[in-house]
Design an enzyme around this catalytic site. Structure first.
Site, short mmCIF file in Angstrom:
data_model
loop_
_atom_site.label_atom_id
_atom_site.label_comp_id
_atom_site.label_asym_id
_atom_site.label_seq_id
_atom_site.Cartn_x
_atom_site.Cartn_y
_atom_site.Cartn_z
N ARG A 192 47.04 21.38 14.44
CA ARG A 192 45.75 21.05 14.55
C ARG A 192 45.20 20.86 15.79
NH1 ARG A 192 40.74 18.74 13.59
NH2 ARG A 192 40.12 17.40 15.02
N ILE A 245 35.39 18.44 14.21
CA ILE A 245 35.76 18.01 15.99
C ILE A 245 33.81 18.34 16.23
CG2 ILE A 245 37.84 19.12 16.69
CD1 ILE A 245 35.93 21.98 16.69
N ASP A 246 33.17 17.52 16.28
CA ASP A 246 31.83 17.07 16.39
C ASP A 246 31.59 16.55 17.76
OD1 ASP A 246 32.32 15.49 14.24
OD2 ASP A 246 30.59 14.70 14.57
N ASP A 298 49.31 5.92 12.35
CA ASP A 298 50.37 6.49 11.87
C ASP A 298 51.60 6.13 11.98
OD1 ASP A 298 49.00 8.92 13.24
OD2 ASP A 298 49.89 9.31 15.32
N ARG A 324 39.24 17.27 9.48
CA ARG A 324 39.53 16.58 10.49
C ARG A 324 38.10 17.02 10.98
NH1 ARG A 324 45.43 15.90 11.74
NH2 ARG A 324 45.15 14.00 14.33
N CYS A 378 42.89 19.24 7.50
CA CYS A 378 44.33 19.64 7.29
C CYS A 378 44.98 18.29 6.21
CB CYS A 378 45.00 18.69 8.80
SG CYS A 378 45.15 17.58 8.68
N ARG A 386 58.07 18.27 13.02
CA ARG A 386 56.32 18.48 13.67
C ARG A 386 57.05 17.27 14.43
NH1 ARG A 386 52.15 18.12 11.39
NH2 ARG A 386 51.04 17.19 13.66
N LYS A 400 55.15 12.28 21.37
CA LYS A 400 54.63 14.06 21.38
C LYS A 400 53.11 13.95 21.37
CE LYS A 400 53.52 14.58 16.51
NZ LYS A 400 52.07 14.75 16.65
N ASN A 401 51.72 12.64 21.35
CA ASN A 401 51.44 12.72 21.61
C ASN A 401 50.31 13.02 22.46
OD1 ASN A 401 51.07 13.85 18.81
ND2 ASN A 401 49.94 11.21 17.28
C1 EPZ Z 1 45.47 11.02 17.16
O1 EPZ Z 1 44.93 12.47 16.02
C2 EPZ Z 1 46.86 11.39 16.80
N1 EPZ Z 1 47.08 13.37 17.54
C3 EPZ Z 1 46.99 12.16 15.66
O2 EPZ Z 1 48.13 11.52 15.29
C4 EPZ Z 1 46.53 9.78 15.74
O3 EPZ Z 1 46.98 10.01 13.80
C5 EPZ Z 1 45.09 10.36 15.69
O4 EPZ Z 1 45.05 10.52 17.01
C6 EPZ Z 1 44.42 8.89 15.93
O5 EPZ Z 1 45.23 7.87 16.66
C7 EPZ Z 1 47.31 13.80 18.48
O6 EPZ Z 1 47.58 12.73 19.50
C8 EPZ Z 1 47.91 14.89 18.28
P1 EPZ Z 1 40.82 10.77 16.33
P2 EPZ Z 1 43.27 12.78 16.62
O7 EPZ Z 1 40.39 12.01 16.88
O8 EPZ Z 1 42.93 13.05 18.40
C9 EPZ Z 1 37.06 11.80 13.75
C10 EPZ Z 1 50.09 12.15 14.25
O9 EPZ Z 1 50.95 11.58 13.07
N2 EPZ Z 1 36.63 12.66 14.39
O10 EPZ Z 1 41.07 10.04 16.79
O11 EPZ Z 1 42.65 14.46 16.27
C11 EPZ Z 1 38.60 12.37 12.44
O12 EPZ Z 1 38.25 12.84 11.46
C12 EPZ Z 1 48.95 12.58 14.04
O13 EPZ Z 1 50.63 12.33 15.36
C13 EPZ Z 1 35.33 13.07 13.71
O14 EPZ Z 1 34.76 13.02 13.23
O15 EPZ Z 1 42.47 12.26 16.35
C14 EPZ Z 1 38.89 11.29 12.32
O16 EPZ Z 1 38.72 10.33 10.99
C15 EPZ Z 1 48.16 12.62 13.34
N3 EPZ Z 1 35.04 14.06 14.83
C16 EPZ Z 1 38.63 9.85 13.06
O17 EPZ Z 1 38.08 10.77 13.38
C17 EPZ Z 1 35.67 13.93 16.17
O18 EPZ Z 1 35.13 15.15 16.68
C18 EPZ Z 1 40.08 9.62 14.24
O19 EPZ Z 1 40.52 11.45 14.86
C19 EPZ Z 1 36.78 13.73 15.70
C20 EPZ Z 1 37.49 12.58 14.87
#
Ligand code: EPZ
Length: 423
Positions: free
Chosen positions: A98, A129-130, A312, A127, A122, A404, A24-25
Site C-alpha cells: 500500500r 490519499i486525499d 503499530d 486508507r 487495506c 512484510r 521498514k517505515n
Molecule cells: C504509516 O502509514 C505507516 N506505514 C503505518 O505503518 C503506520 O501505522 C502509520 O503511518 C501511522 O503511524 C508506513 O510508514 C509505510 P497516515 P500511513 O497517512 O502513512 C488517514 C505498519 O504496520 N489519512 O499517517 O498510511 C488514514 O486513513 C504500518 O508498519 C487520510 O484520511 O499513515 C489513517 O486513518 C501500517 N487521508 C490516518 O490518516 C490521507 O490522505 C493515518 O494515516 C492520508 C491518511
C-alpha cells in the site's frame, strides 16, 4: 496462495540478545527519495518483502539496485538511477504494498509526470490519499483521477507552497517533503507528522544536499535546491520490531537484551510495559528487559500520532495484555479497523470485546493453543507474541503479512530459546 505458516511450541523462556534491524517505515520513503539523488547506499536496510516490493518499483522506474552485507553482518542496499526513466507504476507493483503511494512525489519531482493506480483500502480499513493529492496540487501538480488511475502532470514547474495538514499524516508528509525538495522556493508543512521516520527521511535528503528544517512545533520547512547528490545513509532501528520483542519476552517470560535500538523513539511504550510489570534497564542504544512476574493490566492505552502511543505497537501489547491481571482498555485513534487480530486472540482463549475503535481486554489466567490466521502485519506479530506464552502448539497461518515487516522472526526467536518453525 499463502500457505506459509508458523508452528509455535510455547512456554519456552527467552534468554539472550537480539539485534534490532533497520526500520521498514523509514527505509521505504528513503528508497522512494533515492530516485532523486545521484546514487546512494542505504545501510541497515531491512531485508523484507515490502522492501523488495519497493526495489521492484525502483528497477521499473530506471534504477539499478544491489544488496551487500557489511562487516557487522547488516544489509546494505545501493540504488543508482541510471535510466531510461519510467513515470508509471504498473498496477501489479502498486498492489504489492500500500505504501507504494510514497513514490508519487518522487516520480513527479524526477519526471514532471506520473501515472499510477489508485491504492485501494487495506486490512486496516479504508486508507484515503486525499491529503497526499491536495498537497501535491498546492505544489503545482495537476491530477486527474480516472478509472482507478491517477494521472499527474506538472504544466509549469513544481513551486513552493504553504501546506497545513488537517491530520499529521505520515505518508502525506513524506510525499510533500520528497516532491518539494527540488521545487522552487520554500515549502512549509504545518501540522506535519513528527514520527522518527520523518526525521530520518529529512536526514537522508539533507545528506544528499537538500535543505530541510524540522521545527520543534512540528512545522517542516523545505528550501528547494537545484539537484541532489549521492550519499551513504544509515536507517534508524525499527521501533515497532523492538516493541514486539519486548512483548514476546513479556508473554513467554525471560530476560533479553535488545541491541541497536533508539530508546527515545519508544518513550510512549516503555512506561506501559513497566506498568505491566516488566523490569527495564535502558541505555543509549540498548534495552534490557526482565519479565519474571505475572503481568498486570494498565487502565487504558490510547494510540496517537508520535510522540503518542504508536498504533503499530497496539497489537503486540494487546497480546501481552491478554494474560495480565485485570482489564486493559485499548482505544485506536489512527485507523478504523485495527482490531481484526483480536478475534484470532479470542480463538486462543483471550477475553476481548472490541467495538469500533475500542477494545476491552479482560486478562485470563492462560491462553490455549489453536489454529489462527494473520490478519495484518502487526496483528500477525501479536499472534506470535501470544503463542510464545501458550502451552502446546499454535498454528499461525498466512504469515506473509508478518514477513512484510520482520526479518527472520522465527530464527531470531529460536536463538532466544523459543521453539517456532516455519512450514
Ligand atoms: C504509516 O502509514 C505507516 N506505514 C503505518 O505503518 C503506520 O501505522 C502509520 O503511518 C501511522 O503511524 C508506513 O510508514 C509505510 P497516515 P500511513 O497517512 O502513512 C488517514 C505498519 O504496520 N489519512 O499517517 O498510511 C488514514 O486513513 C504500518 O508498519 C487520510 O484520511 O499513515 C489513517 O486513518 C501500517 N487521508 C490516518 O490518516 C490521507 O490522505 C493515518 O494515516 C492520508 C491518511
Amino acid at each position: 496462495m499463502d500457505t506459509a505458516r508458523y508452528i509455535v511450541d510455547g512456554r519456552h523462556r527467552l534468554n539472550g540478545e537480539v539485534w534490532v534491524h533497520g526500520a521498514k517505515n523509514a527505509a521505504l520513503p528513503i528508497l522512494a527519495a533515492s530516485l532523486l539523488c545521484d546514487g546512494c547506499e542505504i545501510q541497515n536496510c531491512p531485508d523484507l518483502s515490502d522492501i523488495h516490493a519497493a526495489e521492484n518499483i525502483l528497477q521499473h522506474l530506471g534504477c539499478k539496485t544491489l544488496w551487500e552485507t557489511d562487516t557487522n553482518g547488516q544489509k546494505v542496499l545501493s540504488v543508482k538511477p541510471v535510466g531510461p526513466f519510467a513515470w508509471d507504476i504498473p498496477d501489479k507493483l502498486m498492489r504489492e504494498m500500500r505504501s507504494s503511494i510514497v513514490f508519487l512525489g518522487a516520480i513527479i519531482a524526477r519526471c514532471k509526470k506520473a501515472k499510477l493506480s489508485y491504492p485501494g483500502g487495506c486490512e486496516l480499513g479504508p486508507r484515503p490519499i486525499d491529503l497526499h493529492l491536495s498537497s501535491l496540487r498546492k505544489l503545482g501538480v495537476e491530477i486527474k483521477e480516472d478509472l482507478g488511475y491517477l494521472e499527474c502532470s506538472v504544466p509549469d514547474k513544481l513551486h513552493a507552497a504553504e501546506i497545513t495538514l488537517p491530520f499529521p499524516s505520515v505518508g502525506a508528509t513524506e510525499n510533500i517533503m520528497i516532491a518539494a525538495v527540488l521545487a522552487e522556493g520554500e515549502t512549509v508543512i504545518r501540522n506535519a507528522a513528527r514520527e522518527p521516520e520523518i526525521s530520518d527521511l529529512a536526514g537522508f535528503l539533507n545528506a544528499c544536499g537538500a535543505k530541510i528544517r524540522i521545527l520543534s512545533d512540528g512545522t517542516i520547512a523545505i528550501c528547494g535546491v537545484e539537484k541532489l547528490h549521492g550519499c551513504c545513509y544509515r536507517v534508524i532501528p525499527d521501533r515497532i520490531v523492538a516493541v514486539t520483542y519486548l512483548c514476546c519476552c513479556a508473554a513467554a517470560k525471560g530476560e533479553i537484551l535488545l541491541r541497536g535500538v533508539c530508546p527515545e523513539h519508544l518513550s510512549a511504550v516503555l512506561p506501559v510495559l513497566e506498568e505491566m510489570g516488566c523490569s527495564l534497564t535502558v541505555d543509549k542504544d540498548k534495552i534490557a528487559v526482565l519479565c519474571d512476574k505475572p503481568l498486570k493490566a494498565v487502565s487504558s492505552i490510547s494510540t496517537m500520532p508520535y510522540p503518542g502511543f504508536p498504533t503499530d505497537a497496539l497489537a503486540p501489547v494487546m497480546a501481552a495484555a491478554c494474560t495480565a491481571k485485570g482489564s486493559t482498555i485499548f482505544i485506536e485513534n489512527i485507523f478504523q479497523d485495527r482490531f481484526k487480530h483480536a478475534w484470532e486472540l479470542c480463538r486462543m482463549g483471550a477475553d476481548i470485546k472490541a467495538e469500533g475503535r475500542v477494545a476491552v481486554v479482560r486478562g485470563v489466567e492462560r491462553l490455549h493453543s489453536a489454529r489462527v490466521r494473520c490478519t495484518d502485519l502487526r496483528g500477525g506479530a501479536a499472534l506470535v507474541t501470544a503463542a510464545l506464552g501458550v502451552e502446546g502448539k499454535t498454528v499461525i497461518e498466512e504469515i506473509r503479512h508478518v514477513l512484510r515487516g520482520y526479518e527472520h522472526l522465527d530464527q531470531t526467536l529460536n536463538e532466544l530459546g523459543a521453539c517456532i518453525r516455519q512450514e
